[in-house]
Design an enzyme around this catalytic site. Structure first.
Site, PDB file in Angstrom:
ATOM      1  N   SER A 224      -2.062 -45.038  23.067  1.00  0.00           N
ATOM      2  CA  SER A 224      -2.857 -44.083  21.912  1.00  0.00           C
ATOM      3  C   SER A 224      -3.766 -45.003  21.062  1.00  0.00           C
ATOM      4  CB  SER A 224      -1.926 -43.403  21.058  1.00  0.00           C
ATOM      5  OG  SER A 224      -1.057 -44.302  20.193  1.00  0.00           O
ATOM      6  N   LYS A 225      -4.621 -44.282  20.284  1.00  0.00           N
ATOM      7  CA  LYS A 225      -5.476 -45.251  19.387  1.00  0.00           C
ATOM      8  C   LYS A 225      -4.592 -45.831  18.396  1.00  0.00           C
ATOM      9  CE  LYS A 225      -8.133 -40.842  19.259  1.00  0.00           C
ATOM     10  NZ  LYS A 225      -8.353 -39.749  18.246  1.00  0.00           N
ATOM     11  N   ARG A 226      -3.624 -45.638  18.025  1.00  0.00           N
ATOM     12  CA  ARG A 226      -3.035 -46.382  17.102  1.00  0.00           C
ATOM     13  C   ARG A 226      -2.261 -47.713  17.600  1.00  0.00           C
ATOM     14  NH1 ARG A 226      -0.813 -41.795  15.964  1.00  0.00           N
ATOM     15  NH2 ARG A 226      -1.941 -40.629  14.372  1.00  0.00           N
TER      16      ARG A 226
END
Length: 468
Positions: A224-226
RNA sequence: GGUCAGUUCGUCUAGUGGUUAGGACUCAAGGUUUUCAUCCUUGCAACAGGGGUUCGAUUCCCCUACUGACUACCA
Protein backbone atom coordinates in the site's frame (compact mmCIF):
# COMPACT_ATOMS: atom_id res chain seq x y z
CA UNK A 1 -2.84 3.20 -25.74
CA UNK A 2 -5.23 5.61 -24.13
CA UNK A 3 -4.93 7.56 -20.91
CA UNK A 4 -8.42 7.74 -19.51
CA UNK A 5 -9.13 9.22 -16.12
CA UNK A 6 -11.59 7.17 -14.08
CA UNK A 7 -12.79 9.84 -11.71
CA UNK A 8 -16.33 8.73 -11.11
CA UNK A 9 -16.15 9.17 -7.37
CA UNK A 10 -16.69 12.88 -6.98
CA UNK A 11 -16.12 12.64 -3.23
CA UNK A 12 -12.59 11.42 -3.69
CA UNK A 13 -11.30 14.05 -6.08
CA UNK A 14 -7.68 14.91 -5.41
CA UNK A 15 -6.29 17.96 -7.09
CA UNK A 16 -3.02 17.41 -8.86
CA UNK A 17 -3.51 13.67 -9.10
CA UNK A 18 -4.23 13.70 -12.82
CA UNK A 19 -1.17 15.78 -13.61
CA UNK A 20 0.84 13.47 -11.41
CA UNK A 21 -0.19 10.50 -13.53
CA UNK A 22 0.73 12.33 -16.71
CA UNK A 23 4.09 13.35 -15.26
CA UNK A 24 4.82 9.83 -14.13
CA UNK A 25 4.32 8.29 -17.54
CA UNK A 26 6.33 11.04 -19.11
CA UNK A 27 9.19 10.39 -16.72
CA UNK A 28 9.04 6.68 -17.46
CA UNK A 29 9.07 7.37 -21.18
CA UNK A 30 5.75 5.69 -21.79
CA UNK A 31 3.75 7.50 -24.45
CA UNK A 32 0.06 7.39 -25.15
CA UNK A 33 -1.76 7.62 -28.45
CA UNK A 34 -4.78 9.31 -27.00
CA UNK A 35 -5.72 10.69 -23.66
CA UNK A 36 -6.70 13.44 -21.38
CA UNK A 37 -3.36 15.19 -21.97
CA UNK A 38 -3.33 14.88 -25.75
CA UNK A 39 -5.45 17.28 -27.81
CA UNK A 40 -7.80 15.64 -30.29
CA UNK A 41 -9.81 17.14 -33.10
CA UNK A 42 -12.86 15.00 -32.52
CA UNK A 43 -13.30 16.48 -29.09
CA UNK A 44 -13.37 13.10 -27.38
CA UNK A 45 -13.51 13.44 -23.62
CA UNK A 46 -11.19 11.24 -21.58
CA UNK A 47 -12.30 12.19 -18.08
CA UNK A 48 -15.21 10.09 -16.98
CA UNK A 49 -16.49 12.98 -14.91
CA UNK A 50 -16.97 14.83 -18.20
CA UNK A 51 -18.79 11.98 -19.88
CA UNK A 52 -21.85 11.97 -17.64
CA UNK A 53 -24.38 12.22 -20.45
CA UNK A 54 -23.00 9.11 -22.12
CA UNK A 55 -23.37 6.85 -19.12
CA UNK A 56 -26.84 8.09 -18.29
CA UNK A 57 -28.01 6.84 -21.66
CA UNK A 58 -26.81 3.33 -20.99
CA UNK A 59 -28.12 3.30 -17.45
CA UNK A 60 -31.51 4.26 -18.86
CA UNK A 61 -31.27 1.60 -21.51
CA UNK A 62 -30.61 -1.05 -18.88
CA UNK A 63 -33.64 0.09 -16.92
CA UNK A 64 -35.66 0.02 -20.11
CA UNK A 65 -34.72 -3.54 -20.88
CA UNK A 66 -35.35 -4.69 -17.33
CA UNK A 67 -31.70 -5.45 -16.62
CA UNK A 68 -31.51 -2.79 -13.97
CA UNK A 69 -33.82 -1.02 -11.56
CA UNK A 70 -34.04 2.08 -9.37
CA UNK A 71 -33.31 1.78 -5.68
CA UNK A 72 -34.14 4.30 -3.00
CA UNK A 73 -32.67 2.67 0.08
CA UNK A 74 -30.75 5.18 2.13
CA UNK A 75 -27.28 4.40 3.43
CA UNK A 76 -28.77 4.19 6.92
CA UNK A 77 -31.38 1.67 5.83
CA UNK A 78 -28.73 -0.44 4.19
CA UNK A 79 -26.67 -0.25 7.33
CA UNK A 80 -29.59 -1.54 9.38
CA UNK A 81 -30.02 -4.45 7.01
CA UNK A 82 -26.36 -5.26 7.20
CA UNK A 83 -26.46 -5.50 10.94
CA UNK A 84 -29.72 -7.46 10.93
CA UNK A 85 -28.79 -10.02 8.32
CA UNK A 86 -25.46 -11.80 8.56
CA UNK A 87 -23.55 -11.68 5.28
CA UNK A 88 -26.07 -9.25 3.89
CA UNK A 89 -25.88 -8.84 0.18
CA UNK A 90 -28.24 -6.81 -2.02
CA UNK A 91 -29.30 -9.70 -4.25
CA UNK A 92 -32.18 -11.93 -5.33
CA UNK A 93 -32.77 -13.09 -1.76
CA UNK A 94 -33.41 -9.63 -0.35
CA UNK A 95 -34.16 -7.24 -3.16
CA UNK A 96 -37.89 -7.77 -2.84
CA UNK A 97 -37.71 -6.55 0.77
CA UNK A 98 -36.02 -3.34 -0.20
CA UNK A 99 -37.21 0.04 -1.45
CA UNK A 100 -36.83 -0.11 -5.19
CA UNK A 101 -38.72 0.02 -8.43
CA UNK A 102 -39.30 -3.71 -8.17
CA UNK A 103 -41.24 -3.38 -4.92
CA UNK A 104 -42.65 0.12 -5.18
CA UNK A 105 -45.51 1.03 -7.48
CA UNK A 106 -44.71 2.88 -10.67
CA UNK A 107 -46.47 5.91 -9.29
CA UNK A 108 -44.52 5.85 -6.08
CA UNK A 109 -41.25 5.59 -7.98
CA UNK A 110 -42.19 8.52 -10.17
CA UNK A 111 -43.25 10.46 -7.14
CA UNK A 112 -39.99 9.96 -5.33
CA UNK A 113 -37.98 10.88 -8.37
CA UNK A 114 -40.03 13.99 -9.00
CA UNK A 115 -39.43 15.07 -5.44
CA UNK A 116 -35.74 14.81 -6.13
CA UNK A 117 -35.20 11.96 -3.71
CA UNK A 118 -31.73 10.49 -4.23
CA UNK A 119 -31.61 7.09 -5.86
CA UNK A 120 -29.28 4.69 -7.54
CA UNK A 121 -29.57 2.36 -10.49
CA UNK A 122 -28.83 -1.22 -9.55
CA UNK A 123 -27.96 -4.06 -11.84
CA UNK A 124 -30.48 -6.91 -11.71
CA UNK A 125 -28.62 -10.16 -11.33
CA UNK A 126 -30.37 -13.49 -11.87
CA UNK A 127 -29.39 -16.03 -9.26
CA UNK A 128 -28.00 -19.47 -9.95
CA UNK A 129 -26.18 -18.91 -13.18
CA UNK A 130 -22.54 -19.81 -13.76
CA UNK A 131 -20.59 -16.93 -15.26
CA UNK A 132 -17.26 -17.66 -16.90
CA UNK A 133 -14.46 -15.15 -17.16
CA UNK A 134 -11.74 -15.99 -19.65
CA UNK A 135 -8.53 -14.54 -18.38
CA UNK A 136 -5.21 -14.49 -20.21
CA UNK A 137 -3.37 -15.09 -16.96
CA UNK A 138 -5.79 -16.91 -14.68
CA UNK A 139 -7.48 -19.05 -17.27
CA UNK A 140 -11.21 -19.75 -17.00
CA UNK A 141 -12.69 -18.57 -13.75
CA UNK A 142 -16.25 -19.65 -13.07
CA UNK A 143 -18.38 -17.87 -10.52
CA UNK A 144 -22.02 -18.47 -9.71
CA UNK A 145 -24.13 -15.37 -10.05
CA UNK A 146 -25.76 -16.09 -6.68
CA UNK A 147 -22.68 -14.78 -4.93
CA UNK A 148 -22.82 -11.54 -6.90
CA UNK A 149 -24.83 -8.61 -5.62
CA UNK A 150 -26.98 -6.10 -7.45
CA UNK A 151 -24.18 -3.61 -7.92
CA UNK A 152 -24.88 0.07 -8.04
CA UNK A 153 -24.24 1.23 -11.59
CA UNK A 154 -25.25 4.83 -11.37
CA UNK A 155 -26.03 7.33 -8.65
CA UNK A 156 -28.33 10.30 -8.93
CA UNK A 157 -26.46 12.26 -6.27
CA UNK A 158 -23.63 13.24 -8.61
CA UNK A 159 -25.20 12.00 -11.85
CA UNK A 160 -22.22 9.72 -12.28
CA UNK A 161 -21.84 6.00 -12.91
CA UNK A 162 -19.75 3.74 -10.72
CA UNK A 163 -16.57 2.19 -12.03
CA UNK A 164 -18.41 -0.89 -13.24
CA UNK A 165 -20.71 0.84 -15.70
CA UNK A 166 -18.30 3.57 -16.76
CA UNK A 167 -15.58 1.07 -17.43
CA UNK A 168 -17.67 -1.20 -19.60
CA UNK A 169 -19.25 1.64 -21.55
CA UNK A 170 -15.94 3.37 -22.19
CA UNK A 171 -14.06 0.22 -23.06
CA UNK A 172 -16.74 -0.58 -25.60
CA UNK A 173 -16.93 2.92 -27.02
CA UNK A 174 -13.16 3.30 -27.14
CA UNK A 175 -12.73 -0.17 -28.61
CA UNK A 176 -10.36 -1.31 -25.91
CA UNK A 177 -8.77 -4.65 -26.80
CA UNK A 178 -7.22 -5.62 -23.45
CA UNK A 179 -8.26 -4.96 -19.89
CA UNK A 180 -5.10 -5.48 -17.86
CA UNK A 181 -5.54 -4.68 -14.20
CA UNK A 182 -4.67 -5.86 -10.72
CA UNK A 183 -6.11 -9.13 -9.56
CA UNK A 184 -8.13 -7.34 -6.90
CA UNK A 185 -10.53 -6.86 -9.79
CA UNK A 186 -10.95 -10.54 -10.49
CA UNK A 187 -13.93 -10.97 -8.14
CA UNK A 188 -15.92 -8.33 -9.98
CA UNK A 189 -14.94 -9.51 -13.45
CA UNK A 190 -17.99 -11.83 -13.72
CA UNK A 191 -20.12 -8.81 -13.08
CA UNK A 192 -18.45 -7.04 -15.95
CA UNK A 193 -18.99 -10.01 -18.24
CA UNK A 194 -22.67 -9.91 -17.32
CA UNK A 195 -22.78 -6.21 -18.04
CA UNK A 196 -21.34 -6.71 -21.51
CA UNK A 197 -24.01 -9.35 -22.02
CA UNK A 198 -26.80 -7.08 -20.77
CA UNK A 199 -25.71 -4.36 -23.16
CA UNK A 200 -25.41 -6.77 -26.04
CA UNK A 201 -21.69 -6.31 -26.47
CA UNK A 202 -20.46 -9.74 -25.53
CA UNK A 203 -18.90 -10.26 -28.94
CA UNK A 204 -16.89 -7.07 -28.60
CA UNK A 205 -15.81 -7.82 -25.07
CA UNK A 206 -12.11 -7.08 -24.49
CA UNK A 207 -9.66 -9.71 -23.32
CA UNK A 208 -9.08 -9.78 -19.59
CA UNK A 209 -5.77 -10.18 -17.83
CA UNK A 210 -5.60 -9.94 -14.06
CA UNK A 211 -2.09 -9.24 -12.86
CA UNK A 212 -0.68 -10.62 -9.61
CA UNK A 213 -0.47 -8.16 -6.76
CA UNK A 214 2.63 -6.45 -5.48
CA UNK A 215 3.18 -7.51 -1.89
CA UNK A 216 4.79 -5.78 1.06
CA UNK A 217 8.52 -6.57 1.38
CA UNK A 218 7.98 -7.62 4.97
CA UNK A 219 5.20 -9.93 6.00
CA UNK A 220 2.27 -10.36 3.69
CA UNK A 221 -0.44 -8.32 2.12
CA UNK A 222 -0.91 -5.99 -0.75
CA UNK A 223 1.66 -3.23 -1.00
CA UNK A 224 0.00 0.00 0.00
CA UNK A 225 0.97 3.60 -0.46
CA UNK A 226 1.75 3.98 3.21
CA UNK A 227 4.21 1.08 3.37
CA UNK A 228 6.91 2.98 1.57
CA UNK A 229 8.06 5.64 3.93
CA UNK A 230 7.31 3.48 6.93
CA UNK A 231 9.87 0.93 5.77
CA UNK A 232 12.21 3.38 4.11
CA UNK A 233 11.74 2.80 0.42
CA UNK A 234 9.64 4.44 -2.25
CA UNK A 235 6.31 3.19 -3.50
CA UNK A 236 5.39 6.26 -5.50
CA UNK A 237 7.12 6.77 -8.84
CA UNK A 238 7.57 10.47 -8.20
CA UNK A 239 7.45 12.36 -4.97
CA UNK A 240 3.85 13.01 -4.02
CA UNK A 241 2.51 15.62 -1.70
CA UNK A 242 -0.98 14.95 -0.51
CA UNK A 243 -2.87 18.21 -0.96
CA UNK A 244 -5.14 17.52 2.03
CA UNK A 245 -2.78 16.22 4.67
CA UNK A 246 0.36 17.83 3.29
CA UNK A 247 2.04 14.48 3.80
CA UNK A 248 4.96 13.83 1.49
CA UNK A 249 5.72 10.43 0.03
CA UNK A 250 9.12 9.96 -1.53
CA UNK A 251 9.35 8.77 -5.10
CA UNK A 252 11.64 6.45 -7.00
CA UNK A 253 12.76 9.38 -9.09
CA UNK A 254 13.84 11.38 -6.05
CA UNK A 255 15.57 8.34 -4.58
CA UNK A 256 17.76 8.25 -7.66
CA UNK A 257 16.25 5.40 -9.60
CA UNK A 258 16.50 5.62 -13.36
CA UNK A 259 13.18 5.24 -15.17
CA UNK A 260 14.57 2.42 -17.30
CA UNK A 261 15.75 0.56 -14.24
CA UNK A 262 12.38 0.93 -12.57
CA UNK A 263 10.54 -0.31 -15.64
CA UNK A 264 12.96 -3.21 -15.96
CA UNK A 265 12.55 -4.15 -12.32
CA UNK A 266 8.78 -3.89 -12.40
CA UNK A 267 8.56 -5.95 -15.57
CA UNK A 268 10.42 -8.78 -13.86
CA UNK A 269 8.02 -8.78 -10.94
CA UNK A 270 5.61 -11.49 -12.01
CA UNK A 271 6.93 -11.91 -15.52
CA UNK A 272 10.00 -13.46 -17.09
CA UNK A 273 10.99 -14.14 -20.65
CA UNK A 274 11.86 -17.80 -20.07
CA UNK A 275 15.48 -17.04 -20.92
CA UNK A 276 18.27 -15.95 -18.65
CA UNK A 277 18.22 -12.37 -19.82
CA UNK A 278 17.23 -9.91 -17.14
CA UNK A 279 18.05 -6.52 -18.53
CA UNK A 280 15.61 -5.12 -21.02
CA UNK A 281 15.09 -1.81 -22.66
CA UNK A 282 11.55 -0.53 -23.00
CA UNK A 283 11.49 -1.39 -26.69
CA UNK A 284 12.78 -4.88 -25.99
CA UNK A 285 10.03 -5.33 -23.45
CA UNK A 286 7.45 -4.17 -25.95
CA UNK A 287 8.82 -6.81 -28.26
CA UNK A 288 9.00 -9.84 -26.00
CA UNK A 289 6.58 -9.24 -23.14
CA UNK A 290 3.63 -11.57 -23.18
CA UNK A 291 0.74 -11.89 -20.77
CA UNK A 292 0.88 -15.66 -21.13
CA UNK A 293 4.19 -15.68 -19.25
CA UNK A 294 2.90 -13.68 -16.32
CA UNK A 295 2.71 -15.71 -13.13
CA UNK A 296 -0.42 -15.89 -11.03
CA UNK A 297 1.07 -15.39 -7.62
CA UNK A 298 1.92 -12.10 -5.97
CA UNK A 299 5.46 -10.81 -5.82
CA UNK A 300 7.29 -8.96 -3.08
CA UNK A 301 9.39 -5.94 -3.76
CA UNK A 302 13.08 -6.72 -3.35
CA UNK A 303 14.83 -3.41 -2.97
CA UNK A 304 18.27 -4.97 -2.91
CA UNK A 305 17.69 -6.27 -6.37
CA UNK A 306 16.21 -2.99 -7.55
CA UNK A 307 19.32 -1.28 -6.28
CA UNK A 308 21.55 -3.76 -8.06
CA UNK A 309 19.64 -3.18 -11.28
CA UNK A 310 20.04 0.55 -10.89
CA UNK A 311 23.76 -0.01 -10.44
CA UNK A 312 23.84 -1.88 -13.72
CA UNK A 313 22.00 0.92 -15.48
CA UNK A 314 24.26 3.54 -13.98
CA UNK A 315 27.29 1.71 -15.41
CA UNK A 316 25.69 1.93 -18.83
CA UNK A 317 25.26 5.70 -18.65
CA UNK A 318 27.78 7.87 -20.43
CA UNK A 319 30.25 9.81 -18.32
CA UNK A 320 28.82 12.91 -19.89
CA UNK A 321 25.31 12.26 -18.66
CA UNK A 322 26.49 11.20 -15.22
CA UNK A 323 28.62 14.31 -14.97
CA UNK A 324 25.60 16.47 -15.77
CA UNK A 325 23.63 14.86 -13.00
CA UNK A 326 26.51 14.89 -10.56
CA UNK A 327 27.16 18.56 -11.25
CA UNK A 328 23.56 19.25 -10.27
CA UNK A 329 24.08 17.37 -7.04
CA UNK A 330 27.30 19.25 -6.31
CA UNK A 331 25.50 22.50 -6.87
CA UNK A 332 22.92 21.47 -4.29
CA UNK A 333 25.77 20.78 -1.91
CA UNK A 334 27.12 24.24 -2.70
CA UNK A 335 30.30 22.91 -4.17
CA UNK A 336 31.72 24.52 -7.25
CA UNK A 337 34.05 22.51 -9.42
CA UNK A 338 35.33 22.47 -12.97
CA UNK A 339 33.30 20.23 -15.23
CA UNK A 340 36.41 18.58 -16.61
CA UNK A 341 37.57 17.77 -13.10
CA UNK A 342 34.17 16.36 -12.17
CA UNK A 343 34.06 14.27 -15.30
CA UNK A 344 37.39 12.66 -14.44
CA UNK A 345 36.11 11.85 -10.98
CA UNK A 346 32.90 10.40 -12.37
CA UNK A 347 34.85 8.14 -14.66
CA UNK A 348 37.01 7.02 -11.77
CA UNK A 349 34.24 6.19 -9.30
CA UNK A 350 31.13 5.39 -11.29
CA UNK A 351 31.55 1.65 -10.82
CA UNK A 352 31.22 2.14 -7.08
CA UNK A 353 27.82 3.80 -7.38
CA UNK A 354 24.28 2.51 -7.62
CA UNK A 355 22.75 5.96 -7.48
CA UNK A 356 23.92 9.43 -8.40
CA UNK A 357 23.91 10.18 -4.69
CA UNK A 358 26.54 7.47 -4.21
CA UNK A 359 28.93 9.41 -6.43
CA UNK A 360 29.11 12.03 -3.72
CA UNK A 361 29.60 9.44 -1.03
CA UNK A 362 32.49 7.97 -3.01
CA UNK A 363 34.18 11.19 -3.99
CA UNK A 364 33.44 13.84 -1.38
CA UNK A 365 37.11 13.83 -0.33
CA UNK A 366 38.03 15.26 -3.70
CA UNK A 367 36.08 18.38 -2.85
CA UNK A 368 36.48 18.60 0.90
CA UNK A 369 39.46 17.96 3.12
CA UNK A 370 38.96 15.20 5.66
CA UNK A 371 37.25 16.45 8.78
CA UNK A 372 38.20 13.39 10.72
CA UNK A 373 40.32 10.29 10.34
CA UNK A 374 39.00 6.78 10.61
CA UNK A 375 39.96 5.69 14.11
CA UNK A 376 40.29 2.06 13.28
CA UNK A 377 42.79 2.80 10.56
CA UNK A 378 44.73 5.21 12.76
CA UNK A 379 44.97 2.59 15.45
CA UNK A 380 46.02 -0.13 13.07
CA UNK A 381 48.39 1.74 10.76
CA UNK A 382 49.58 5.00 12.24
CA UNK A 383 52.92 4.41 13.96
CA UNK A 384 55.36 6.67 15.72
CA UNK A 385 57.57 7.05 12.68
CA UNK A 386 54.68 7.62 10.29
CA UNK A 387 54.90 11.45 10.31
CA UNK A 388 58.56 11.22 9.43
CA UNK A 389 57.98 8.98 6.44
CA UNK A 390 54.97 10.93 5.24
CA UNK A 391 57.02 14.12 5.32
CA UNK A 392 59.68 12.44 3.20
CA UNK A 393 57.09 11.09 0.81
CA UNK A 394 55.59 14.55 0.49
CA UNK A 395 58.95 15.75 -0.67
CA UNK A 396 59.31 12.92 -3.13
CA UNK A 397 55.89 13.77 -4.58
CA UNK A 398 56.90 17.39 -4.97
CA UNK A 399 60.04 16.34 -6.79
CA UNK A 400 58.02 14.57 -9.47
CA UNK A 401 57.42 17.42 -11.83
CA UNK A 402 55.41 17.57 -13.92
CA UNK A 403 53.45 15.18 -11.75
CA UNK A 404 52.84 11.73 -13.18
CA UNK A 405 51.00 9.09 -11.22
CA UNK A 406 53.11 6.23 -12.53
CA UNK A 407 56.42 7.91 -11.82
CA UNK A 408 55.27 8.98 -8.36
CA UNK A 409 54.21 5.44 -7.64
CA UNK A 410 57.59 4.08 -8.64
CA UNK A 411 59.46 6.56 -6.50
CA UNK A 412 57.35 6.09 -3.44
CA UNK A 413 57.67 2.33 -3.76
CA UNK A 414 61.39 2.73 -4.04
CA UNK A 415 61.44 4.80 -0.87
CA UNK A 416 59.46 2.13 0.95
CA UNK A 417 61.77 -0.58 -0.33
CA UNK A 418 64.92 1.33 0.57
CA UNK A 419 63.75 1.93 4.11
CA UNK A 420 62.39 -1.59 4.34
CA UNK A 421 58.98 -0.34 5.36
CA UNK A 422 55.63 -2.10 5.36
CA UNK A 423 53.91 -1.09 2.12
CA UNK A 424 50.39 -1.51 3.42
CA UNK A 425 51.13 0.55 6.47
CA UNK A 426 52.66 3.51 4.66
CA UNK A 427 50.21 3.51 1.80
CA UNK A 428 47.24 3.37 4.12
CA UNK A 429 48.56 6.20 6.20
CA UNK A 430 49.10 8.27 3.10
CA UNK A 431 45.58 7.43 2.01
CA UNK A 432 44.27 8.22 5.45
CA UNK A 433 45.76 11.71 5.32
CA UNK A 434 44.24 12.43 1.95
CA UNK A 435 40.89 10.68 2.20
CA UNK A 436 40.24 10.30 5.88
CA UNK A 437 39.80 6.56 5.69
CA UNK A 438 40.98 3.36 4.08
CA UNK A 439 38.82 3.54 1.03
CA UNK A 440 38.69 4.95 -2.44
CA UNK A 441 40.28 4.45 -5.84
CA UNK A 442 43.95 4.22 -6.74
CA UNK A 443 45.99 6.44 -4.46
CA UNK A 444 48.23 8.00 -7.07
CA UNK A 445 45.29 8.76 -9.29
CA UNK A 446 43.77 10.56 -6.33
CA UNK A 447 46.99 12.51 -5.83
CA UNK A 448 47.16 13.51 -9.47
CA UNK A 449 43.57 14.70 -9.36
CA UNK A 450 44.05 16.48 -6.07
CA UNK A 451 47.29 18.11 -7.18
CA UNK A 452 50.59 17.84 -5.39
CA UNK A 453 50.11 21.10 -3.56
CA UNK A 454 46.82 20.05 -2.00
CA UNK A 455 48.25 16.59 -1.31
CA UNK A 456 51.20 17.99 0.61
CA UNK A 457 48.90 20.32 2.47
CA UNK A 458 46.67 17.45 3.52
CA UNK A 459 49.65 15.40 4.65
CA UNK A 460 50.75 18.27 6.88
CA UNK A 461 47.31 18.66 8.36
CA UNK A 462 47.08 14.96 9.03
CA UNK A 463 50.44 14.90 10.78
CA UNK A 464 49.39 17.84 12.95
CA UNK A 465 46.01 16.37 13.72
CA UNK A 466 46.84 12.75 14.32
CA UNK A 467 49.04 12.68 17.35
CA UNK A 468 49.74 9.63 19.36
C1' G B 1 -18.21 -16.13 7.53
C1' G B 2 -18.71 -16.57 1.98
C1' U B 3 -16.55 -16.44 -3.11
C1' C B 4 -12.30 -16.67 -6.06
C1' A B 5 -7.21 -17.34 -6.47
C1' G B 6 -2.22 -18.63 -5.03
C1' U B 7 1.94 -21.82 -2.62
C1' U B 8 9.73 -24.10 -6.08
C1' C B 9 16.15 -21.51 -2.19
C1' G B 10 15.43 -15.51 2.57
C1' U B 11 13.63 -12.65 -2.19
C1' C B 12 12.41 -12.55 -7.79
C1' U B 13 11.87 -16.79 -10.60
C1' A B 14 13.05 -21.20 -14.60
C1' G B 15 11.61 -26.04 -15.18
C1' U B 16 9.97 -31.35 -16.11
C1' G B 17 5.82 -37.69 -15.34
C1' G B 18 12.38 -40.08 -14.69
C1' U B 19 17.01 -33.38 -14.04
C1' U B 20 23.04 -33.42 -9.78
C1' A B 21 15.64 -29.10 -9.56
C1' G B 22 18.61 -24.09 -13.28
C1' G B 23 19.44 -18.61 -13.05
C1' A B 24 19.46 -13.70 -10.58
C1' C B 25 19.59 -10.65 -5.92
C1' U B 26 21.21 -11.18 -0.86
C1' C B 27 24.73 -13.73 2.28
C1' A B 28 29.59 -16.48 3.05
C1' A B 29 34.52 -17.90 1.41
C1' G B 30 38.55 -17.24 -1.92
C1' G B 31 41.04 -14.39 -5.87
C1' U B 32 42.23 -9.39 -7.76
C1' U B 33 43.35 -4.52 -5.26
C1' U B 34 48.93 -1.27 -0.96
C1' U B 35 42.73 0.18 1.12
C1' C B 36 37.52 0.18 0.20
C1' A B 37 34.22 -0.77 -3.59
C1' U B 38 33.77 -2.91 -8.32
C1' C B 39 34.99 -7.33 -10.74
C1' C B 40 35.95 -12.84 -11.12
C1' U B 41 35.45 -17.84 -8.94
C1' U B 42 33.27 -21.06 -5.54
C1' G B 43 29.76 -22.06 -1.93
C1' C B 44 25.09 -21.92 1.31
C1' A B 45 20.07 -22.38 0.28
C1' A B 46 13.79 -24.52 -2.24
C1' C B 47 9.49 -28.10 -4.81
C1' A B 48 3.87 -26.29 2.20
C1' G B 49 1.78 -31.17 4.36
C1' G B 50 -1.12 -35.69 3.62
C1' G B 51 -3.48 -39.00 0.45
C1' G B 52 -4.10 -41.02 -4.31
C1' U B 53 -3.07 -42.05 -10.04
C1' U B 54 1.57 -44.20 -11.87
C1' C B 55 6.91 -48.64 -12.66
C1' G B 56 8.09 -43.57 -11.12
C1' A B 57 5.62 -37.72 -8.91
C1' U B 58 8.12 -31.24 -7.63
C1' U B 59 5.15 -31.91 -12.15
C1' C B 60 -1.63 -34.89 -12.78
C1' C B 61 -6.12 -35.43 -9.19
C1' C B 62 -8.26 -34.87 -4.16
C1' C B 63 -7.98 -33.15 0.87
C1' U B 64 -5.67 -30.13 4.62
C1' A B 65 -2.77 -26.01 6.05
C1' C B 66 -1.18 -21.35 5.10
C1' U B 67 -1.41 -16.74 2.29
C1' G B 68 -3.93 -13.15 -0.50
C1' A B 69 -7.82 -10.48 -3.05
C1' C B 70 -12.85 -9.37 -2.97
C1' U B 71 -17.32 -9.12 -0.14
C1' A B 72 -19.24 0.07 -0.54
C1' C B 73 -24.01 4.79 -3.61
C1' C B 74 -14.36 3.39 -3.90
C1' A B 75 -11.63 2.52 -7.75
Amino acid sequence: MILRIEDTDSTRFVSGAEQYIVDTFQWLGIDFDEGVHIPNEQGVLYRQSERKAIYKQYADALIESGKAYYAFDTPEELEVKRSEIPNFQYDATVRMQMKNSLTLSEEEVKNRMDKGEPYVVRMLIQAGEDVTVSDLICGEVVVNSSVLDDKVLWKSADQLPTYHLANIVDDYLMEISHVIRGSEWLPSAPLHVLLYRYLGWENEMPQFAHLPLLLKPEGNGKLSKRDGDRLGFPVFPLEWKDPHSGEISTGFREKGYFPQALINFLALLGWNPGTEQEMFSLSELVEIFSLERVSKSGAKFDFEKAKWLNHKYLQMKSNDELTDKFMDLLKEKQISAERLFVEKIVELIKERASFIEDLWEASAFFFLRPESYDEGVVKKRWKEDTPLHLTEIAQILQSVFPFQAKEAHTQVMKYIADKELNTGQIMNCLRLSLVGGAKGPDLFTIISLLGVKETVERIKIAIDTIKK
